[in-house]
Write an enzyme that holds these catalytic residues in place. Structure first.
Site, PDB file in Angstrom:
ATOM      1  N   LYS A  22       0.742  -1.325  -0.002  1.00 34.73           N
ATOM      2  CA  LYS A  22      -0.078   0.019   0.157  1.00 34.73           C
ATOM      3  C   LYS A  22       0.730   1.422   0.130  1.00 34.73           C
ATOM      4  CE  LYS A  22      -1.818   1.591   3.844  1.00 34.73           C
ATOM      5  NZ  LYS A  22      -1.532   3.298   4.293  1.00 34.73           N
ATOM      6  N   ASN A  23       1.868   1.643   0.989  1.00 31.07           N
ATOM      7  CA  ASN A  23       2.596   2.610   1.054  1.00 31.07           C
ATOM      8  C   ASN A  23       3.647   2.627   0.184  1.00 31.07           C
ATOM      9  OD1 ASN A  23       0.940   3.041   3.262  1.00 31.07           O
ATOM     10  ND2 ASN A  23       2.667   2.419   4.869  1.00 31.07           N
ATOM     11  N   ARG A 102      -4.220  11.044   4.262  1.00 35.07           N
ATOM     12  CA  ARG A 102      -3.232  11.991   4.461  1.00 35.07           C
ATOM     13  C   ARG A 102      -2.288  12.027   3.443  1.00 35.07           C
ATOM     14  NH1 ARG A 102       0.366  15.080   8.114  1.00 35.07           N
ATOM     15  NH2 ARG A 102       2.199  14.693   7.442  1.00 35.07           N
ATOM     16  N   CYS A 126      -5.129  13.276  13.104  1.00 31.83           N
ATOM     17  CA  CYS A 126      -5.110  12.129  12.705  1.00 31.83           C
ATOM     18  C   CYS A 126      -5.170  11.229  14.029  1.00 31.83           C
ATOM     19  CB  CYS A 126      -3.853  11.925  11.974  1.00 31.83           C
ATOM     20  SG  CYS A 126      -3.379  10.303  11.886  1.00 31.83           S
ATOM     21  N   ARG A 131       0.814  14.974  13.196  1.00 29.45           N
ATOM     22  CA  ARG A 131       1.533  14.869  11.945  1.00 29.45           C
ATOM     23  C   ARG A 131       1.434  16.077  11.092  1.00 29.45           C
ATOM     24  NH1 ARG A 131      -1.178   9.241   9.537  1.00 29.45           N
ATOM     25  NH2 ARG A 131       0.882   9.125   8.366  1.00 29.45           N
ATOM     26  N   PRO A 132       2.152  17.011  11.504  1.00 29.10           N
ATOM     27  CA  PRO A 132       2.358  18.290  10.693  1.00 29.10           C
ATOM     28  C   PRO A 132       2.927  17.999   9.307  1.00 29.10           C
ATOM     29  CG  PRO A 132       3.886  18.000  12.428  1.00 29.10           C
ATOM     30  CD  PRO A 132       3.124  16.767  12.529  1.00 29.10           C
ATOM     31  N   VAL A 133       2.951  19.250   8.811  1.00 28.52           N
ATOM     32  CA  VAL A 133       3.469  19.300   7.353  1.00 28.52           C
ATOM     33  C   VAL A 133       4.669  20.142   7.183  1.00 28.52           C
ATOM     34  CG1 VAL A 133       1.411  18.384   6.253  1.00 28.52           C
ATOM     35  CG2 VAL A 133       1.668  20.974   6.568  1.00 28.52           C
ATOM     36  N   LEU A 135       7.922  19.977   7.527  1.00 27.60           N
ATOM     37  CA  LEU A 135       8.836  19.529   6.535  1.00 27.60           C
ATOM     38  C   LEU A 135       8.605  19.593   5.028  1.00 27.60           C
ATOM     39  CD1 LEU A 135       9.780  16.407   8.496  1.00 27.60           C
ATOM     40  CD2 LEU A 135      10.693  18.531   8.710  1.00 27.60           C
ATOM     41  N   LYS A 171      14.340  16.084  10.517  1.00 30.37           N
ATOM     42  CA  LYS A 171      13.811  14.792  11.102  1.00 30.37           C
ATOM     43  C   LYS A 171      13.621  13.922   9.870  1.00 30.37           C
ATOM     44  CE  LYS A 171       9.684  13.665  14.008  1.00 30.37           C
ATOM     45  NZ  LYS A 171       8.563  14.076  14.700  1.00 30.37           N
ATOM     46  N   ASP A 316       4.688   0.795  12.064  1.00 25.41           N
ATOM     47  CA  ASP A 316       3.582   0.248  11.337  1.00 25.41           C
ATOM     48  C   ASP A 316       3.529  -1.285  11.797  1.00 25.41           C
ATOM     49  OD1 ASP A 316       2.842   2.528  10.082  1.00 25.41           O
ATOM     50  OD2 ASP A 316       3.402   1.875   8.020  1.00 25.41           O
ATOM     51  N   ILE A 338       8.023   7.148  16.644  1.00 24.98           N
ATOM     52  CA  ILE A 338       7.594   8.111  15.629  1.00 24.98           C
ATOM     53  C   ILE A 338       6.490   8.648  15.673  1.00 24.98           C
ATOM     54  CG2 ILE A 338       7.325   7.804  13.043  1.00 24.98           C
ATOM     55  CD1 ILE A 338      10.010   6.561  13.722  1.00 24.98           C
ATOM     56  N   ARG A 408      -8.529  -0.721   4.457  1.00 25.92           N
ATOM     57  CA  ARG A 408      -7.778   0.401   4.108  1.00 25.92           C
ATOM     58  C   ARG A 408      -6.420  -0.105   3.599  1.00 25.92           C
ATOM     59  NH1 ARG A 408      -6.315   4.572   7.652  1.00 25.92           N
ATOM     60  NH2 ARG A 408      -4.834   4.960   5.848  1.00 25.92           N
TER      61      ARG A 408
HETATM   62  C1  EPZ Z   1       4.310   7.104   6.140  1.00 22.57           C
HETATM   63  O1  EPZ Z   1       3.607   8.068   6.740  1.00 22.57           O
HETATM   64  C2  EPZ Z   1       3.474   5.629   6.146  1.00 22.57           C
HETATM   65  N1  EPZ Z   1       2.430   6.108   5.416  1.00 22.57           N
HETATM   66  C3  EPZ Z   1       3.001   5.438   7.517  1.00 22.57           C
HETATM   67  O2  EPZ Z   1       2.149   4.306   7.556  1.00 22.57           O
HETATM   68  C4  EPZ Z   1       4.218   5.132   8.373  1.00 22.57           C
HETATM   69  O3  EPZ Z   1       3.732   4.887   9.791  1.00 22.57           O
HETATM   70  C5  EPZ Z   1       4.910   6.120   8.337  1.00 22.57           C
HETATM   71  O4  EPZ Z   1       5.485   6.808   6.921  1.00 22.57           O
HETATM   72  C6  EPZ Z   1       6.321   6.023   9.315  1.00 22.57           C
HETATM   73  O5  EPZ Z   1       6.909   5.089   8.708  1.00 22.57           O
HETATM   74  C7  EPZ Z   1       2.365   5.893   3.748  1.00 22.57           C
HETATM   75  O6  EPZ Z   1       3.400   5.655   3.262  1.00 22.57           O
HETATM   76  C8  EPZ Z   1       0.972   6.159   3.233  1.00 22.57           C
HETATM   77  P1  EPZ Z   1       6.366  10.497   8.310  1.00 22.57           P
HETATM   78  P2  EPZ Z   1       4.319   9.549   6.613  1.00 22.57           P
HETATM   79  O7  EPZ Z   1       6.125  11.634   7.527  1.00 22.57           O
HETATM   80  O8  EPZ Z   1       4.919   9.765   5.428  1.00 22.57           O
HETATM   81  C9  EPZ Z   1       6.867  13.921  11.519  1.00 22.57           C
HETATM   82  C10 EPZ Z   1       0.062   3.096   7.696  1.00 22.57           C
HETATM   83  O9  EPZ Z   1      -0.319   2.646   8.776  1.00 22.57           O
HETATM   84  N2  EPZ Z   1       6.616  14.714  10.484  1.00 22.57           N
HETATM   85  O10 EPZ Z   1       7.560   9.469   8.006  1.00 22.57           O
HETATM   86  O11 EPZ Z   1       3.108  10.268   7.001  1.00 22.57           O
HETATM   87  C11 EPZ Z   1       5.386  12.903  11.777  1.00 22.57           C
HETATM   88  O12 EPZ Z   1       4.447  13.672  12.484  1.00 22.57           O
HETATM   89  C12 EPZ Z   1       0.837   4.399   7.822  1.00 22.57           C
HETATM   90  O13 EPZ Z   1       0.109   2.578   6.664  1.00 22.57           O
HETATM   91  C13 EPZ Z   1       6.646  16.153  10.865  1.00 22.57           C
HETATM   92  O14 EPZ Z   1       7.056  16.490  12.105  1.00 22.57           O
HETATM   93  O15 EPZ Z   1       4.923   9.659   7.989  1.00 22.57           O
HETATM   94  C14 EPZ Z   1       6.099  11.774  12.310  1.00 22.57           C
HETATM   95  O16 EPZ Z   1       6.143  12.015  13.557  1.00 22.57           O
HETATM   96  C15 EPZ Z   1       0.411   5.254   9.183  1.00 22.57           C
HETATM   97  N3  EPZ Z   1       6.705  17.198   9.777  1.00 22.57           N
HETATM   98  C16 EPZ Z   1       7.204  11.755  11.698  1.00 22.57           C
HETATM   99  O17 EPZ Z   1       7.669  12.951  11.089  1.00 22.57           O
HETATM  100  C17 EPZ Z   1       6.323  16.955   8.638  1.00 22.57           C
HETATM  101  O18 EPZ Z   1       6.251  17.657   7.618  1.00 22.57           O
HETATM  102  C18 EPZ Z   1       7.517  10.495  10.712  1.00 22.57           C
HETATM  103  O19 EPZ Z   1       6.071  10.701   9.789  1.00 22.57           O
HETATM  104  C19 EPZ Z   1       6.086  15.580   8.332  1.00 22.57           C
HETATM  105  C20 EPZ Z   1       6.341  14.614   9.332  1.00 22.57           C
END
Ligand code: EPZ
Length: 429
Positions: A22-23, A102, A126, A131-133, A135, A171, A316, A338, A408
């Site tokens: 999926k991811n 997301r 969420c 989960r901010p944006v 970055l 990060k 995950d 995480i 999902r």
């Molecule tokens: C991906 O989410 C996966 N989703 C998630 O799987 C997975 O848990 C996650 O990576 C971590 O491995 C998909 O691939 C669709 P991140 P993503 O940005 O990319 C913080 C599932 O169950 N962060 O790596 O959204 C964030 O809050 C899902 O399949 C910021 O602070 O995760 C988190 O603490 C759930 N600012 C950390 O980084 C940002 O701008 C890692 O999140 C972006 C992220």
């Protein structure tokens, strides 16, 4: 609303085909926005998130056909889908769509790079954390985008195109790495991403973009170099097997006992998690057909884990591993680094008789000899499946409510498990 009914206590024996990830599928589908040519993806899993993203991409003008047909296939298993974004008809991703998933926020990278503008709703809250944006915004600004936040939307503009730059992620973020890699592929000049995510899904996306004509090197390491090109073409690309689905079924077998071949699974995608499953007492073997998991008789040993970005133990799989540890013969400590709020399965596992206490980022699990079936429900995908795993090993009947979470991310879950001897069925309505 559908429910799943499980009567626990059966060992699992047989074979489970592992679906496309999926991811990996989600960012690869989004990459179709980057070319006016056709991107053909093989091994696309049949999941609610994939169907939802097809609708979202359709809103931007992406047409699709499944093995030459417009409709869904009957089989419901991983398929080949052709995506064509001949014309981008809308660069706005509205709240109604982005709030449902997301990952749809990630369209911001391709839209901005190809069209010079994008207006994408903030994804909002969420269940597993804030989960901010930030970055994404900082990274795209580093590539020359002008970005404002207006009424809950991220409004990004680059009328003269994006320009390559060096960006150090403060990060590790999987999504922001995907987006910056896509955006930089169509920027002028060279981009260097430092402290990038090393997840296999990032490598799968980079391979696809390279097949489309991008010039990306270093994906899978923490430094990714992207030499921008003026346009990308179509390509044909295969989605990797789902490492989280693999780990989930491995933990299910480690918990119930039995012997199952996870067909098509690849050990290199989840070395760390499988090494931990082996430490709990299961045998894990890579064969030509996939990964074989067996546990016969021996008890489940407690093992401590801490979630980390790849190649560490994945967040995950944290909930599923906690499910397994509820029946270990000792105490284990599970630390989540995480996401700040990814322990919602704890109270539901407790309904089955698990003994878990929370202390900040960690859960202390005291194994019990037996769990007992109950009514449970969960608020996210991986938490839901942890309840399924525990229910398979519990005495008596469990009903898992809110099955839409499972749909999902798990293709044909009840069919795959029942073929291996589980008593599991979906109850509609
Ligand atoms: C991906 O989410 C996966 N989703 C998630 O799987 C997975 O848990 C996650 O990576 C971590 O491995 C998909 O691939 C669709 P991140 P993503 O940005 O990319 C913080 C599932 O169950 N962060 O790596 O959204 C964030 O809050 C899902 O399949 C910021 O602070 O995760 C988190 O603490 C759930 N600012 C950390 O980084 C940002 O701008 C890692 O999140 C972006 C992220």
């Amino acid at each position: 609303m559908d429910r799943i009914r499980i009567v626990g206590g059966n060992e699992l024996r047989g074979a489970i085909p592992i679906s496309g990830a999926k991811n990996a599928a989600l960012p690869l589908m989004i990459a179709s926005l980057m070319t006016d040519d056709t991107l053909t993806l093989e091994n696309v899993p049949h999941l609610a998130d994939v169907e939802q993203l097809i609708r979202i991409l359709g809103n931007h003008g992406v047409d699709y056909s499944v093995n030459g047909r417009r409709e869904r296939q009957d089989a419901g298993y991983s398929r080949t889908i052709h995506f064509t974004a001949r014309n981008i008809v809308d660069t706005v991703a509205p709240y109604e769509l982005v709030s449902k998933m997301r990952a749809s926020f990630w369209v911001i990278g391709p839209l901005l790079a190809r069209m010079g503008e994008a207006k994408v709703s903030l994804p909002g809250g969420c269940a597993i954390g804030t989960r901010p944006v930030d970055l994404f915004i900082d990274g795209l600004r580093a590539l020359g985008a002008e970005i404002e936040i207006e009424s809950g939307y991220v409004v990004a503009k680059a009328p003269r195109g994006l320009v390559g730059n060096r960006f150090v992620f403060p990060k590790v973020s999987v999504g922001a790495t995907h987006v910056l890699m896509m955006a930089a592929s169509l920027a002028k000049g060279e981009t260097i991403l430092e402290n990038a995510a090393r997840e296999p899904e990032v490598v799968n996306l980079a391979d696809c973009l390279n097949a489309m004509g991008a010039r990306i090197s270093g994906a899978g390491t923490s430094t990714i170099t992207i030499e921008g090109v003026t346009a990308l073409s179509g390509a044909r690309h295969r989605i990797i097997p789902d490492r989280i689905e693999t780990g989930t079924y491995a933990m299910a077998v480690a918990m119930t006992g039995g012997d199952v071949l996870l067909e098509g699974a690849r050990m290199d995608l989840l070395d760390k998690a499988l090494a931990i499953v082996a430490q709990t007492g299961a045998q894990v073997t890579q064969t030509n057909e996939g990964i074989r998991i067996a546990r016969n008789g021996a008890g489940i040993s407690p093992v401590d884990v801490t979630t980390e970005p790849f190649p560490g133990f994945p967040t995950d799989l944290q909930a599923q591993f906690m499910g397994l540890m509820t029946m270990s013969n000792g105490r284990s400590k599970i630390t989540e680094t995480i996401f700040e709020n990814r322990f919602m399965h704890v109270q539901e596992l407790a309904r089955l008789g698990a003994k878990i206490s929370l202390a900040g980022q960690s859960a202390i699990v005291d194994g019990v000899p037996r769990l007992k079936g109950a009514q449970v429900m969960a608020t996210d995908l991986r938490a839901s499946v942890s309840l399924v795993i525990a229910a398979l090993a519990a005495d008596g009947e469990t009903t898992v409510n809110r099955v839409y979470h499972l749909d999902r991310g798990f293709e044909r879950l009840e069919e795959k498990l029942s073929r291996c001897g589980a008593t599991i069925e979906r109850i509609s309505g």
